[in-house]
Design a protein around this motif. Sequence first.
Motif, PDB file in Angstrom:
ATOM      1  N   ALA A  29       0.841  -1.211   0.000  1.00 42.25           N
ATOM      2  CA  ALA A  29       0.000   0.000   0.000  1.00 42.25           C
ATOM      3  C   ALA A  29       0.871   1.254   0.000  1.00 42.25           C
ATOM      4  O   ALA A  29       0.535   2.258  -0.635  1.00 42.25           O
ATOM      5  CB  ALA A  29      -0.931   0.003   1.206  1.00 42.25           C
ATOM      6  N   ILE A  30       1.997   1.203   0.715  1.00 37.88           N
ATOM      7  CA  ILE A  30       2.903   2.354   0.729  1.00 37.88           C
ATOM      8  C   ILE A  30       3.464   2.588  -0.673  1.00 37.88           C
ATOM      9  O   ILE A  30       3.425   3.698  -1.206  1.00 37.88           O
ATOM     10  CB  ILE A  30       4.048   2.141   1.739  1.00 37.88           C
ATOM     11  CG1 ILE A  30       3.498   2.049   3.174  1.00 37.88           C
ATOM     12  CG2 ILE A  30       5.079   3.264   1.625  1.00 37.88           C
ATOM     13  CD1 ILE A  30       4.526   1.615   4.205  1.00 37.88           C
ATOM     14  N   ARG A  31       3.957   1.508  -1.298  1.00 34.23           N
ATOM     15  CA  ARG A  31       4.535   1.657  -2.645  1.00 34.23           C
ATOM     16  C   ARG A  31       3.500   2.175  -3.631  1.00 34.23           C
ATOM     17  O   ARG A  31       3.819   2.953  -4.529  1.00 34.23           O
ATOM     18  CB  ARG A  31       5.088   0.317  -3.127  1.00 34.23           C
ATOM     19  CG  ARG A  31       6.381  -0.057  -2.439  1.00 34.23           C
ATOM     20  CD  ARG A  31       7.128  -1.155  -3.222  1.00 34.23           C
ATOM     21  NE  ARG A  31       8.347  -1.521  -2.493  1.00 34.23           N
ATOM     22  CZ  ARG A  31       8.617  -2.746  -2.060  1.00 34.23           C
ATOM     23  NH1 ARG A  31       7.768  -3.742  -2.276  1.00 34.23           N
ATOM     24  NH2 ARG A  31       9.732  -2.987  -1.412  1.00 34.23           N
ATOM     25  N   ALA A  32       2.237   1.756  -3.460  1.00 33.87           N
ATOM     26  CA  ALA A  32       1.185   2.184  -4.389  1.00 33.87           C
ATOM     27  C   ALA A  32       0.925   3.684  -4.293  1.00 33.87           C
ATOM     28  O   ALA A  32       0.327   4.274  -5.184  1.00 33.87           O
ATOM     29  CB  ALA A  32      -0.106   1.410  -4.126  1.00 33.87           C
ATOM     30  N   SER A  33       1.375   4.304  -3.184  1.00 29.36           N
ATOM     31  CA  SER A  33       1.177   5.750  -3.026  1.00 29.36           C
ATOM     32  C   SER A  33       2.300   6.557  -3.678  1.00 29.36           C
ATOM     33  O   SER A  33       2.202   7.774  -3.772  1.00 29.36           O
ATOM     34  CB  SER A  33       1.097   6.119  -1.535  1.00 29.36           C
ATOM     35  OG  SER A  33       2.395   6.168  -0.952  1.00 29.36           O
ATOM     36  N   PHE A  34       3.360   5.887  -4.089  1.00 29.73           N
ATOM     37  CA  PHE A  34       4.519   6.637  -4.583  1.00 29.73           C
ATOM     38  C   PHE A  34       4.181   7.397  -5.866  1.00 29.73           C
ATOM     39  O   PHE A  34       3.520   6.883  -6.764  1.00 29.73           O
ATOM     40  CB  PHE A  34       5.711   5.702  -4.824  1.00 29.73           C
ATOM     41  CG  PHE A  34       6.428   5.300  -3.564  1.00 29.73           C
ATOM     42  CD1 PHE A  34       5.983   5.725  -2.309  1.00 29.73           C
ATOM     43  CD2 PHE A  34       7.563   4.506  -3.617  1.00 29.73           C
ATOM     44  CE1 PHE A  34       6.655   5.358  -1.145  1.00 29.73           C
ATOM     45  CE2 PHE A  34       8.234   4.134  -2.458  1.00 29.73           C
ATOM     46  CZ  PHE A  34       7.784   4.556  -1.225  1.00 29.73           C
ATOM     47  N   THR A  35       4.654   8.631  -5.911  1.00 31.51           N
ATOM     48  CA  THR A  35       4.457   9.502  -7.065  1.00 31.51           C
ATOM     49  C   THR A  35       5.799   9.659  -7.773  1.00 31.51           C
ATOM     50  O   THR A  35       6.832   9.191  -7.269  1.00 31.51           O
ATOM     51  CB  THR A  35       3.957  10.881  -6.595  1.00 31.51           C
ATOM     52  OG1 THR A  35       4.958  11.462  -5.741  1.00 31.51           O
ATOM     53  CG2 THR A  35       2.647  10.760  -5.813  1.00 31.51           C
ATOM     54  N   PRO A  36       5.824  10.316  -8.950  1.00 33.25           N
ATOM     55  CA  PRO A  36       7.109  10.474  -9.653  1.00 33.25           C
ATOM     56  C   PRO A  36       8.174  11.213  -8.833  1.00 33.25           C
ATOM     57  O   PRO A  36       9.358  11.113  -9.139  1.00 33.25           O
ATOM     58  CB  PRO A  36       6.728  11.279 -10.899  1.00 33.25           C
ATOM     59  CG  PRO A  36       5.290  10.960 -11.129  1.00 33.25           C
ATOM     60  CD  PRO A  36       4.692  10.799  -9.769  1.00 33.25           C
ATOM     61  N   GLY A  37       7.774  11.947  -7.792  1.00 30.77           N
ATOM     62  CA  GLY A  37       8.760  12.657  -6.982  1.00 30.77           C
ATOM     63  C   GLY A  37       9.577  11.775  -6.064  1.00 30.77           C
ATOM     64  O   GLY A  37      10.647  12.176  -5.595  1.00 30.77           O
ATOM     65  N   ASP A  41      13.243   3.521  -2.118  1.00 36.18           N
ATOM     66  CA  ASP A  41      12.179   2.608  -1.707  1.00 36.18           C
ATOM     67  C   ASP A  41      11.910   2.770  -0.214  1.00 36.18           C
ATOM     68  O   ASP A  41      12.537   3.566   0.475  1.00 36.18           O
ATOM     69  CB  ASP A  41      12.587   1.165  -2.045  1.00 36.18           C
ATOM     70  CG  ASP A  41      11.406   0.202  -2.023  1.00 36.18           C
ATOM     71  OD1 ASP A  41      10.257   0.644  -1.861  1.00 36.18           O
ATOM     72  OD2 ASP A  41      11.650  -1.004  -2.183  1.00 36.18           O
ATOM     73  N   VAL A  42      10.961   1.980   0.289  1.00 34.27           N
ATOM     74  CA  VAL A  42      10.624   1.965   1.710  1.00 34.27           C
ATOM     75  C   VAL A  42      11.851   1.528   2.526  1.00 34.27           C
ATOM     76  O   VAL A  42      12.538   0.598   2.134  1.00 34.27           O
ATOM     77  CB  VAL A  42       9.465   0.963   1.955  1.00 34.27           C
ATOM     78  CG1 VAL A  42       9.047   0.966   3.411  1.00 34.27           C
ATOM     79  CG2 VAL A  42       8.288   1.281   1.055  1.00 34.27           C
ATOM     80  N   GLY A  43      12.133   2.208   3.619  1.00 29.18           N
ATOM     81  CA  GLY A  43      13.129   1.686   4.550  1.00 29.18           C
ATOM     82  C   GLY A  43      14.439   2.429   4.656  1.00 29.18           C
ATOM     83  O   GLY A  43      15.312   2.035   5.407  1.00 29.18           O
ATOM     84  N   SER A  44      14.620   3.525   3.894  1.00 33.42           N
ATOM     85  CA  SER A  44      15.824   4.333   4.084  1.00 33.42           C
ATOM     86  C   SER A  44      15.722   5.111   5.389  1.00 33.42           C
ATOM     87  O   SER A  44      14.660   5.214   5.985  1.00 33.42           O
ATOM     88  CB  SER A  44      15.979   5.331   2.941  1.00 33.42           C
ATOM     89  OG  SER A  44      16.176   4.673   1.725  1.00 33.42           O
ATOM     90  N   GLU A 129      -3.417   4.466   1.672  1.00 27.88           N
ATOM     91  CA  GLU A 129      -4.501   4.489   0.685  1.00 27.88           C
ATOM     92  C   GLU A 129      -5.066   5.897   0.516  1.00 27.88           C
ATOM     93  O   GLU A 129      -5.402   6.319  -0.601  1.00 27.88           O
ATOM     94  CB  GLU A 129      -5.590   3.491   1.083  1.00 27.88           C
ATOM     95  CG  GLU A 129      -5.101   2.049   0.915  1.00 27.88           C
ATOM     96  CD  GLU A 129      -6.085   0.993   1.412  1.00 27.88           C
ATOM     97  OE1 GLU A 129      -5.800  -0.190   1.207  1.00 27.88           O
ATOM     98  OE2 GLU A 129      -7.115   1.365   2.013  1.00 27.88           O
ATOM     99  N   ALA A 130      -5.152   6.637   1.607  1.00 26.21           N
ATOM    100  CA  ALA A 130      -5.622   8.019   1.494  1.00 26.21           C
ATOM    101  C   ALA A 130      -4.601   8.863   0.735  1.00 26.21           C
ATOM    102  O   ALA A 130      -4.973   9.760  -0.041  1.00 26.21           O
ATOM    103  CB  ALA A 130      -5.889   8.610   2.875  1.00 26.21           C
ATOM    104  N   LEU A 139       5.832   8.998   2.257  1.00 24.36           N
ATOM    105  CA  LEU A 139       7.282   8.995   2.022  1.00 24.36           C
ATOM    106  C   LEU A 139       8.074   8.341   3.141  1.00 24.36           C
ATOM    107  O   LEU A 139       9.212   7.915   2.939  1.00 24.36           O
ATOM    108  CB  LEU A 139       7.758  10.440   1.833  1.00 24.36           C
ATOM    109  CG  LEU A 139       9.186  10.652   1.371  1.00 24.36           C
ATOM    110  CD1 LEU A 139       9.413  10.049  -0.007  1.00 24.36           C
ATOM    111  CD2 LEU A 139       9.535  12.144   1.354  1.00 24.36           C
ATOM    112  N   GLY A 140       7.504   8.268   4.326  1.00 23.70           N
ATOM    113  CA  GLY A 140       8.268   7.687   5.430  1.00 23.70           C
ATOM    114  C   GLY A 140       7.400   7.565   6.652  1.00 23.70           C
ATOM    115  O   GLY A 140       6.220   7.965   6.649  1.00 23.70           O
ATOM    116  N   GLY A 141       7.972   7.007   7.700  1.00 26.01           N
ATOM    117  CA  GLY A 141       7.207   6.846   8.925  1.00 26.01           C
ATOM    118  C   GLY A 141       7.999   6.113   9.980  1.00 26.01           C
ATOM    119  O   GLY A 141       9.134   5.686   9.740  1.00 26.01           O
ATOM    120  N   GLU A 142       7.394   6.004  11.127  1.00 24.92           N
ATOM    121  CA  GLU A 142       8.068   5.370  12.255  1.00 24.92           C
ATOM    122  C   GLU A 142       7.017   4.664  13.093  1.00 24.92           C
ATOM    123  O   GLU A 142       5.919   5.212  13.314  1.00 24.92           O
ATOM    124  CB  GLU A 142       8.763   6.455  13.099  1.00 24.92           C
ATOM    125  CG  GLU A 142       9.296   6.018  14.436  1.00 24.92           C
ATOM    126  CD  GLU A 142      10.583   5.196  14.355  1.00 24.92           C
ATOM    127  OE1 GLU A 142      11.123   5.041  13.245  1.00 24.92           O
ATOM    128  OE2 GLU A 142      11.016   4.702  15.404  1.00 24.92           O
TER     129      GLU A 142
END
Lengths: 351, 351
Positions: A29-37, A41-44, A129-130, A139-142
């Motif tokens: 779901a996170i990857r599906a939100s990615f935009t061209p900007g 990937d997830v996890g940096s 999803e939102a 873009l990120g989270g904790e």
Amino acid sequence: MSSEPPLTYKDAGVDIAAQDEALTRARSAIRASFTPGVLGDVGSFGGLFDLAKVGCQDAILVASADGVGTKLDVAKRAGIFDTVGRDLVQHCINDILVQGAQPLFFLDYVGTGRVEARIVSDLIRGCAEACRDNGLALLGGETAEMPGLYDEGDFDLVGTIVGAVARDKVLDGSRVRPGQVLLGMPSTGLHTNGYSLARKVLFERLALEIDDRPDELEGRTVGEALLAPHRSYKEALWPLLEEGRIAALAHITGGGLRDNVPRVIGGCDAVIDRASWAVPGLFRMICEAGGIERDEAYRVFNMGIGMVLVIDPEEESAVRAHLASVGEEIVSIGSVAAGAPEAGKGVVRWA
Amino acid sequence: MSSEPPLTYKDAGVDIAAQDEALTRARSAIRASFTPGVLGDVGSFGGLFDLAKVGCQDAILVASADGVGTKLDVAKRAGIFDTVGRDLVQHCINDILVQGAQPLFFLDYVGTGRVEARIVSDLIRGCAEACRDNGLALLGGETAEMPGLYDEGDFDLVGTIVGAVARDKVLDGSRVRPGQVLLGMPSTGLHTNGYSLARKVLFERLALEIDDRPDELEGRTVGEALLAPHRSYKEALWPLLEEGRIAALAHITGGGLRDNVPRVIGGCDAVIDRASWAVPGLFRMICEAGGIERDEAYRVFNMGIGMVLVIDPEEESAVRAHLASVGEEIVSIGSVAAGAPEAGKGVVRWA
């Protein structure tokens, strides 16, 4: 050496495997939100975002942080955890939309006493999803597991949004003039404000259960009415912002119409007629059962109006036509008046 | 109408006046953090930041969100609330520094059961002062009073940072090669990781009090040792980043050396000799009293190394000279080796 058994991080209540599982479940779901900007990937350590790829390299950034408040308690009572993620993202979108900004990316934080992978992944998935639906990237989270600081089933959900607005399109109150009209857009419910008072009235004073269907809610349960997602006004308003048809916008959050409208109209006053729209049953039920005074109610709750547009009278027909074309029902709620110069700032005057 | 007394938001546990007082107390510290990029003042819906005013309009944005973890419990035991704000900001700075980014702005969030103006303003002031000291702006924030969700004296503190890195200076692992050297920079203590395990050992197994001075802490109290602020490596490392002398950086947070070094060195392995630095007394005391296994300890705690630099051997003397000139003591902890191609990703091998 101690004669007691060796301790691990897990013994101390921190289960890194559960945190990893929650992230794994939410990753698609996170990857599906990615935009061209989005770069990487997830996890940096940090998420990378290239403004040039979304045409915003000369824009002003607009950032805002928020939480969901005790709507989280309702989610817990109902056992539904993805809608509060949507609430959070859409609340944040509206908060920067009122300065003219297009949302670019969002970061989430989940703090909890014990990570339950299903709950945490639902919270994050709801955010993701939102984000996807509104065209911004998660873009990120904790996720932080904090035994002792939160009770075991408790959690908090926090988000930060970053958007961009062209330098000549920042809405900062400078375009507001006496004589402009105030249009109200309906809310979908309490959005994310006033839940502590609503819970006290509904769950304590009225002793309602989450699955009860009081008449005032016209078929919906208490849980359904209270968990209705905080709506995003972006899709409806963005074309109007791009065309420069809006002088100011106020997102009606904590503080209600009384505190939020004056934040965006410079030193002018807002004259608002509270009889100009029908207050939805949920608000009426809470206010009546709680004996909440009228002015207090309009400071704690949005009372059915989630967003206020300030526009020139000559723009009104074009604005109404656009909003009607996208299925929005709007209502004239008042107008802008000259403020008292000695007051230093504008106020809401109830008509 | 109800015969019970009218309810207010304050009756429900939400005291907007206390929130306003907390913000008023912190406002001058927030303003003191403002940089030339900040437009507007405290209290807008969103904070505005102009990248052009800080020369970053063509940069890549780097964003990260984090919390302080259960270091907050130690702060509460000690009754000291400004240092955890510094912890949070400096943790976030280090997290984006490792991708080469200059920190630009920060947003804080305080969630609590009941707003005590002094505590909340200390939390925010701590963030603001750390922002000012590190050259970034505290651009926005939110304080949420959530009765029932947090216990009365409990709170969480969350932050999001946004920075910028020139497109050709992003550190993404692509400059890492076998034969490069690993230099370690000392931590000031646990930083913000492993507190749940440390608290279990110190406060439960050893039954220490916050004001006790065990021999291992060389004169410091338990509270002083545990609350030592998470240091910022920005001032020491920024000149080296600008000169392009660093191939990669790893911030040693949750997961320790074992999990954090592989995140930044592409598919290479890191060979680290744990005998190359002296583990500080605080870590030794916790590990011994807790009977914590060695590999677990190096996954939960930083064990005295807060930042790892990956550099070409030919850069070593210049890097060492710069760091010595700014008073940094660094230690060679190992080197980069070729990773096993079949593994798909690099690992730490203990020498």
